[in-house]
Design an enzyme around this catalytic site. Structure first.
Site, PDB file in Angstrom:
ATOM      1  N   SER A 130     -48.479 -34.187  37.501  1.00  0.00           N
ATOM      2  CA  SER A 130     -48.292 -34.504  38.906  1.00  0.00           C
ATOM      3  C   SER A 130     -47.006 -33.621  39.263  1.00  0.00           C
ATOM      4  O   SER A 130     -46.819 -33.782  40.530  1.00  0.00           O
ATOM      5  CB  SER A 130     -48.031 -35.873  39.248  1.00  0.00           C
ATOM      6  OG  SER A 130     -49.344 -36.621  38.708  1.00  0.00           O
ATOM      7  N   GLU A 177       0.928  -1.456  -0.028  1.00  0.00           N
ATOM      8  CA  GLU A 177       0.059  -0.061  -0.047  1.00  0.00           C
ATOM      9  C   GLU A 177       0.776   1.395   0.105  1.00  0.00           C
ATOM     10  O   GLU A 177       0.283   2.500  -0.684  1.00  0.00           O
ATOM     11  CB  GLU A 177      -0.728  -0.133   1.307  1.00  0.00           C
ATOM     12  CG  GLU A 177      -1.907  -1.044   1.164  1.00  0.00           C
ATOM     13  CD  GLU A 177      -2.868  -1.040   0.091  1.00  0.00           C
ATOM     14  OE1 GLU A 177      -3.489   0.165  -0.130  1.00  0.00           O
ATOM     15  OE2 GLU A 177      -3.498  -2.037  -0.462  1.00  0.00           O
TER      16      GLU A 177
END
Length: 838
Positions: free
Chosen positions: A473, A88
């Site tokens: 139950s 770059e």
């Protein structure tokens, strides 16, 4: 003449330079007011996803569009920094922020070719553009970019600038910064990357969508070659390093976040709560949320739930193949990508892996998965696969593989292990019902494991928090706890005989039954809960009264509007979520305190500061109790004696400022219910749990009418776990799918791991205010301590049964068909076949 022309030229040059300088100066002062403060770069908040972790630091998931993992300069490999500089901005450490050589080169190429093939932007200029400027392409933006780059260079070091660039730059596939790119493309941290991988990543910024190695490996390879050549020219690498890296293949795929714990239902709960606290900032501000989950328990919960559902599914027969495909003509030339495309419609679900049958020879099927890997399936893998006829009927066991499948068939398989730990494949199918499991610490409500269903991708419905189901139950212990406060004891006798409930408004008749379809006559309350006797529970509720019982049940956190207002409440007809059941069972486990379940321990911001911390109220057994004395009529059973005693009633007053949880039942009450539920495992409906070899286990099975829901709720004093199995659309599970069959195995497998680090609890000492006494097991009356025909039972000290020697109470017995009540003189005074209750 020549001297004069030279003077004129020099003069014009000076004037031109001066005018150029003045123009640049003027332009600088023109744009200076619009240039931002560079100091804010040091304080910039890089967008980061929200990470969700377990209590022991394992990653559950992350939320956010941008994948970013910021790194410091010292954390980045020098080779990676060199690669970006070579690609770059090769004069980055030399220029003042603007590289005039690069700009002149770019201008020359543009003027001579008309094409913009060479960029003139330095890394510093790119930082300026990324952080402050728009991407609008005009000359004034470029001017601002240049001046801002110069300003940045004056106020920041080169190391700070390159670090910002490497953390900010977009590198494709939602990866921002080199750390995120290393994770996304290679599943590594930057320090683990090799030279070829570094050069590949360094080549992406020019065109992230086109040059990343996943989207376009060919172009990525060409760009990598350019980066390597530039690194060689800059003498960052040797020729040998260049050649080796240049020959490396481009082989990669998108790596998702390294999920260590599967807890998507909890992750979604976390996301919703974080969204309420911080809004949309949760997706970008780098919050880290530490949940209360234990990674080992959560993983165990996933396995236990899925195993239980597969076991249920195998009991009810094989339904069908996953699919049928035409086999490719040239199987050997198929690549991994080809197989993924072919099997794209058969993704992994939970434990299930979709595979294609390539051939069947000698009763062994050759399979291939979506990654192109080969596997084998033998006949033992299908012995369970009797064809389903109905929910309760299956056909004959298949004799060979070809009875179920042929080449081209797509099947699902799962891994199973034998007693020796050897792993093999087993034919499988996506389970028809679903399930839920929640496990929490009853001392403060911390959720340690939560599984809201078989697979989050299959269904995002969280059955732990969203499903409202009848607990059957497993709800009875709360009714029995109310009975203790209404003056009954574990020795109270109730008649297990036929009963009819008439609803005049509906003009219907309800004749409840025990699950065994039998009646057992006079039954002690402890025995009734242990054996889950429905008719006794109904009679207990009738004696207490619906309204007073509903009022008591709200102590456990059950919403009054969810509680049935008729006698079916005794059988668990109220609609409750597994989360509500876990919260309520925690009260029995911790000795009487109502704690609030929570799943977030604390939240940190991107700098590691704690911005939220849970402050759960904890159970406090040593906190003083508040009572108010009242006269209460303590009923025994219908048609028998009633008496009055002076009873202490717990004064329930919540203190919002107290760090301690509110006591909602007495320790004596919790202890007795706990004791009765221990009997459920020792000799009741959950004896399978004895395989865990723990004397401190307590729990209750739950099965609803027509077996539409199967539950097991169980605990030790430091851990409560609820398991549930059922169909989301309320279908019947099957005639033999009780809570002890469908839900208990899930609970047992989970608790087998969860209890390993939990010491056994000791119940030798009774809480203050309780007494052990010798009773007649037939009529529940007190016997002399030395009477060996009796049995030991526990009572509130103020509510002991009558002595058998002094009692005038009639004696009940059951002859198998009728309940018979006999007076003291031995004369029969009542025969009862069916009692009408309304």
């Amino acid at each position: 003449m020549k001297k004069r022309l030279l003077k004129i030229f020099l003069g014009l040059t000076v004037i031109g330079s001066l005018m150029g300088f003045l123009a640049i100066a003027g332009m600088y002062f023109y744009v200076k007011p619009s240039l931002p403060d560079v100091q804010s770069l040091r304080e910039v908040k890089l967008q980061q996803p929200m990470r969700v972790l377990t209590r022991d630091g394992k990653l559950i998931t992350q939320f956010g569009e941008k994948r970013r993992i910021p790194a410091t300069y010292d954390e980045l490999p020098l080779e990676l920094i060199h690669a970006f500089i070579a690609a770059e901005d090769d004069r980055f450490f030399e220029h003042p922020g603007v590289d005039y050589r690069g700009i002149l080169r770019a201008v020359w190429v543009l003027s001579t070719t008309g094409e913009k093939r060479v960029g003139g932007s330095t890394i510093t200029m790119q930082v300026a553009r990324e952080f402050y400027l728009t991407r609008k392409k005009d000359y004034m933006r470029k001017v601002r970019e240049i001046f801002l780059a110069l300003k940045i260079e004056q106020e920041m070091s080169k190391e700070e600038i390159i670090t910002l660039f490497l953390n900010k730059t977009f590198l494709g596939h939602r990866a921002y910064g080199v750390s995120a790119a290393a994770r996304v493309y290679y599943g590594k941290i930057p320090q683990e990357l090799n030279l070829a991988e570094i050069a590949t990543i360094a080549g992406i910024p020019q065109a992230p969508s086109r040059l990343n190695p996943v989207s376009n490996p060919d172009d990525s390879k060409k760009r990598r070659a350019y980066v390597l050549r530039r690194m060689l020219e800059q003498e960052y690498i040797t020729q040998a390093q260049h050649d080796d890296a240049n020959l490396a293949p481009i082989e990669t795929y998108v790596h998702s976040a390294e999920i260590e714990v599967e807890a998507p239902y909890v992750a979604e709960m976390v996301r919703n709560q974080a969204l309420e606290l911080y809004g949309e900032a949760i997706y970008s501000d780098g919050y880290q949320i530490i949940t209360s989950l234990d990674s080992t328990l959560q993983n165990t919960g996933n396995i236990s739930l899925r195993n239980a559902l597969h076991e249920y599914d195998e009991r009810h027969g094989f339904r069908r193949l996953a699919g049928q495909l035409n086999l490719p003509s040239d199987i050997e030339s198929m690549t991994d990508t080809d197989w993924r495309k072919l099997l794209v419609d058969y993704p992994d679900i939970g434990f299930l892996k979709g595979m294609l049958v390539l051939s069947i020879e000698n009763d062994i099927a050759e399979l291939v998965d979506l990654n192109g890997q080969r596997h084998q399936l033998n006949k033992e893998a299908i012995t369970w696969a009797k064809p389903k006829i109905t929910r309760d009927r299956v056909g004959e066991e298949p004799k060979q593989l070809s009875d179920l499948m042929n080449p081209g068939a797509v099947i699902y398989v799962r891994e199973v292990s034998n007693k020796n730990g050897e792993i093999s494949l087993r034919l499988a199918q996506s389970p028809e019902p679903d399930g839920a499991l929640i496990s929490l610490d009853p001392q403060d409500g911390a959720i340690l494991a939560l599984i809201g269903g078989y697979d989050f991708v299959k269904s995002k419905f969280n059955r732990v928090t969203q499903a409202q189901r009848q607990p059957g139950s497993s709800f009875k212990p709360f009714v029995y706890s109310a009975a203790l406060e209404h003056g009954f004891t574990p020795a109270s006798i109730f008649n297990d005989a036929p009963v009819v409930f008439e609803d005049r408004e509906l003009e219907s008749t309800w004749r409840p039954q025990n699950s065994s379809q039998k009646f057992y006559g006079p039954t002690r309350m402890r025995e009734a809960l242990t054996k889950s006797r429905n008719l006794v529970s109904i009679r207990i509720l009738q004696e207490m009264g619906i309204n007073s019982t509903v009022d008591y049940l709200t102590r456990f956190g059950f919403p009054a509007e969810n509680i049935s207002k008729d006698l079916s409440l005794a059988l668990g007809s109220a609609a409750m979520s597994p989360m509500q059941m876990a919260k309520a069972y925690a009260i029995f486990a911790n000795g009487g305190f109502k704690v609030e379940p929570y799943f977030i321990d604390y939240i940190e911001d991107s700098k590691g500061n704690r911005v939220f911390e849970a402050a759960p109220k904890t159970a406090c057994p040593t906190c003083p109790l508040r009572f108010k004395p009242v006269d209460v009529e303590l009923s025994k059973i219908a048609k028998l004696e009633k008496k009055k005693i002076n009873q202490r009633v717990l004064d329930i007053t919540e203190d919002p400022d107290s760090p301690y949880a509110t006591r909602v039942i007495t320790s004596e009450n919790a202890y007795i219910v706990h004791s009765m539920m221990r009997d459920v495992i020792r000799r009741g409906t959950a004896t399978k749990a004895q395989v865990l070899k723990r004397e401190d286990l307590a729990g209750k099975t739950g099965t609803t009418n027509d077996q539409r829901d199967a539950w097991f709720a169980g605990f030790v004093p430091s851990l409560v776990t609820i398991s549930w199995v059922g169909f989301d659309d309320m279908q019947k599970l099957g005639s033999r799918e009780y809570g002890g069959v469908a839900a208990l195995p899930m609970w047992i497998e989970y608790m087998g791991t969860a209890l390993k680090n939990i010491p056994k609890s000791n119940f030798d000492e009774l809480p203050p205010g309780m007494t052990l006494a010798n009773i007649n097991p037939v009529n529940g009356l007190l016997l002399e301590p030395e009477d060996e025909s009796g049995m030991e039972e526990m009572f509130f000290s103020y509510n002991l049964p009558e002595s058998q020697a002094d009692s005038n109470t009639d004696i009940l017995f059951f002859d198998g068909e009728e309940t018979v009540v006999v007076g003291e003189d031995g004369e029969e005074v009542l025969q009862q076949e069916e009692e009408s209750l309304f």
